[in-house]
Design an enzyme around this catalytic site. Structure first.
Site, PDB file in Angstrom:
ATOM      1  N   CYS A 166      -3.131   1.590   6.501  1.00 62.68           N
ATOM      2  CA  CYS A 166      -3.419   0.848   7.740  1.00 62.68           C
ATOM      3  C   CYS A 166      -4.020   1.743   8.816  1.00 62.68           C
ATOM      4  O   CYS A 166      -4.635   1.274   9.743  1.00 62.68           O
ATOM      5  CB  CYS A 166      -2.146   0.233   8.275  1.00 62.68           C
ATOM      6  SG  CYS A 166      -0.954   1.491   8.725  1.00 62.68           S
TER       7      CYS A 166
ATOM      8  N   GLU B  43       7.916   1.224  16.053  1.00 64.66           N
ATOM      9  CA  GLU B  43       8.901   1.843  15.168  1.00 64.66           C
ATOM     10  C   GLU B  43       8.903   3.332  15.478  1.00 64.66           C
ATOM     11  O   GLU B  43       8.064   3.817  16.217  1.00 64.66           O
ATOM     12  CB  GLU B  43       8.510   1.590  13.705  1.00 64.66           C
ATOM     13  CG  GLU B  43       8.495   0.105  13.355  1.00 64.66           C
ATOM     14  CD  GLU B  43       8.120  -0.168  11.900  1.00 64.66           C
ATOM     15  OE1 GLU B  43       7.169   0.456  11.396  1.00 64.66           O
ATOM     16  OE2 GLU B  43       8.798  -0.997  11.272  1.00 64.66           O
TER      17      GLU B  43
ATOM     18  N   GLU C 172       4.289  -4.662  12.195  1.00 63.88           N
ATOM     19  CA  GLU C 172       3.267  -3.627  12.002  1.00 63.88           C
ATOM     20  C   GLU C 172       2.158  -4.296  11.205  1.00 63.88           C
ATOM     21  O   GLU C 172       2.358  -4.640  10.038  1.00 63.88           O
ATOM     22  CB  GLU C 172       3.858  -2.457  11.227  1.00 63.88           C
ATOM     23  CG  GLU C 172       4.979  -1.730  11.937  1.00 63.88           C
ATOM     24  CD  GLU C 172       4.502  -0.972  13.171  1.00 63.88           C
ATOM     25  OE1 GLU C 172       5.347  -0.549  13.962  1.00 63.88           O
ATOM     26  OE2 GLU C 172       3.274  -0.830  13.327  1.00 63.88           O
TER      27      GLU C 172
ATOM     28  N   ASN D 152       0.802  -1.238   0.000  1.00 61.92           N
ATOM     29  CA  ASN D 152       0.000   0.000   0.000  1.00 61.92           C
ATOM     30  C   ASN D 152       0.827   1.276   0.000  1.00 61.92           C
ATOM     31  O   ASN D 152       0.483   2.254  -0.656  1.00 61.92           O
ATOM     32  CB  ASN D 152      -0.986  -0.031   1.160  1.00 61.92           C
ATOM     33  CG  ASN D 152      -0.292  -0.034   2.505  1.00 61.92           C
ATOM     34  OD1 ASN D 152       0.738  -0.663   2.689  1.00 61.92           O
ATOM     35  ND2 ASN D 152      -0.860   0.714   3.447  1.00 61.92           N
TER      36      ASN D 152
END
Ligand SMILES: NC(=O)c1ccc[n+]([C@@H]2O[C@H](COP(=O)([O-])OP(=O)(O)OC[C@H]3O[C@@H](n4cnc5c(N)ncnc54)[C@H](O)[C@@H]3O)[C@@H](O)[C@H]2O)c1
Ligand SMILES: O=C/C=C/C=C(\O)C(=O)O
Length: 475
Positions: free
Chosen positions: A287, A456, A253, A154
């Site tokens: 996301c 992160e 993630e 994405n």
């Protein structure tokens, strides 16, 4: 895409492997071929990465590595238009998005970690001892070694570089495997790392699908010391099983089903405009996008009407990444239409031109579904948001916190006390108040529950990609 898709192993470009089609999501046409890396090539990439750790790269100072990260950023900037064109060709996303978000953030990722590394200090303590002479304790940070980086389709370059930059900053070597659907900008990045003077084998790139292919072989490879992955939660579970066999550290993630809360005291115009962004950016294929929105009952009807109008007016959005993903999203919409109410969209747009062969879905606003409905519970990852009313602050928080995911949330309110009560009460990794996707790269970024493992961003990434060691010297 402009240049052919190639692997990059040990400083050499390589096109070996069975080809699979690269499809343009805008028109649904095959526009190229991508070589699927055979197991032997994945093995060669891991060995090259291991070899590079023992070579000159292993003695580069943090300052050397910081400068290298900035040279990579410079290289992406020099070839900016090439990167934008490649990202748009692979993803179908509008040029306006790739040129203001994806590619600039890739540059920012390398610059942020180059700067953080240059400014980073480690801890040290003077320890008292019985003889009065004391001891010095200090921390030394070492690279994890060979890191596998696996990224989704994405935000291909943004998410690849969000891991590669800190991994390189801490002295690791990398074998990266981008999504098989969007290989182009990863190939350009490989070229830029070579132009930036990274020694051969420091950055390696293999293409191919995940299961029973390059992705799986990479995560299962005994020579991989750590895995950094972004993708679906189910894939994360699979990769975690591979890592478990070697007790390899993982940074994940994963998926999300992000909630938004609109209180009656919010600036409704701001909340509507903000939700158009948070629900329909990249056609919901981010996301962090809002897929379920809870609106205080007294303003529900007005908010729903205004959001529906904006959704109907939206233009210039992009398609779903693939026919399979388009079908998955439309499947959710048809079930939701049968069980609830469609306030806007709900199907595939007809353009009357060659885009009708592409993978398009209309921006869609739903309501009237139960909380346990699949469209309210499962990640759709398309231009879809479901609206439901709430009456109290406590109810709003409980609704937002329900479900298996916990990645991101938005809160729209004009009450500063409510903002600071509600946002921390949400079980997510990041909550935005009166904004969405405003990013400071030093902050912790990641999800709880099924949305991820670890964080992160800033020192969180630098810490993950390194091993701290304590040295104690008796004075
Ligand atoms: N949390 C975040 O920051 C974040 C960011 C972007 C996307 N995502 C999530 O990613 C998903 C969409 O991306 P996607 O469809 O590419 O995800 P995906 O899990 O299908 O694939 C992601 C990557 O993993 C690889 N892969 C697939 N199966 C594998 C296996 N068995 N072993 C090793 N590698 C494997 C794929 O080839 C791809 O490179 C959504 O769920 C979205 O929420 C999360
Ligand atoms: O599709 C998910 C977007 C993730 C964004 C980031 O990881 C980021 O902004 O650092």
């Amino acid at each position: 895409m402009s240049s052919p898709v190639r692997h990059y192993v040990g400083g050499e470009f390589d096109a070996s492997g069975d080809p699979f089609p690269l499809v343009d999501p805008v028109h649904g046409r095959t526009v190229g071929q991508v070589p699927s890396a055979p197991a032997e090539l994945v093995d060669r990439a891991v060995r090259a990465a291991r070899e590079a750790l023992r070579g000159p790269w292993g003695s580069w100072s943090p300052a050397d590595r910081s400068r290298a990260l900035h040279r990579i950023a410079d290289g992406i900037e020099r070839r900016f238009e090439e990167f934008v064109a490649a990202e748009c060709a692979d993803t179908g996303k509008p040029r306006e998005l790739a040129s203001t978000v994806d590619i600039p953030r890739a540059v920012a990722n390398f610059r942020a970690y180059g700067d953080l590394l240059a400014a980073r200090s480690e801890q040290a303590w003077h320890t008292e001892t019985a003889d009065g002479r004391g001891a010095l304790n200090y921390t030394v940070r070492k690279p994890l070694g060979v890191v596998a980086v696996i990224s989704p389709w994405n935000l291909p370059l943004l998410l690849l570089t969000w891991k590669v930059a800190p991994a390189l900053a801490m002295g690791n070597t990398v074998v990266a495997k981008p999504s098989e659907l969007t290989p182009a900008t990863a190939c350009l990045l490989a070229e830029v790392t070579a132009e930036a003077g990274l020694p051969a084998g420091v950055f390696n790139l293999v293409h191919g699908p995940g299961a029973n292919a390059a992705g799986q072989w990479l995560t299962e490879h005994p020579g991989v010391d750590a895995i950094a992955f972004t993708g679906e939660s189910g894939t994360g579970s699979t990769i975690m099983r591979a890592a478990a066999a070697r007790l390899a550290p993982v940074s994940f993630e994963l998926g999300g089903k992000n909630a938004g809360l609109v209180f009656a005291d919010a600036d409704l115009e701001q909340a509507v405009a903000g939700t158009v962004r948070s629900a329909f950016t990249h056609s919901g294929q981010v996301c962090l996008c809002t897929e379920r929105l809870y609106v205080e009952r007294s303003v529900f009807a007005e908010f729903a009407a205004r959001l529906g109008d904006e959704a109907r007016r939206l233009s210039g959005y992009g398609p779903m990444i693939s026919a399979a993903h388009r079908d998955k999203v439309l499947g959710h919409l048809s079930k939701a239409a049968a069980d609830g109410e469609v306030l806007a969209g709900g199907g595939a747009p007809r353009f009357g031109d060659d885009r009708d062969g592409g993978f398009w879905v209309e921006p869609t606003v739903l309501t009237g579904l139960a909380e346990d409905h699949p469209a309210v519970r499962e990640e759709i990852f398309g231009p879809v948001v479901h609206l439901a009313p709430f009456d109290t602050e406590e109810e709003a928080i409980a609704l937002a916190n329900s479900g298996p995911y916990g990645l991101a949330a938005t809160v729209w309110t004009g009450d500063v006390g409510r903002a600071h009560r509600v946002a921390p009460a949400l079980d997510v990794g990041v909550a935005w108040v009166n904004t969405w996707n405003l990013r400071d790269l030093r902050t912790p970024f990641g999800g709880v529950k099924a949305s991820g493992i670890g964080r992160e961003g800033g020192d969180h990434s630098l810490d993950f990609f390194s091993e701290p060691m304590n040295v104690c010297v008796k004075l």
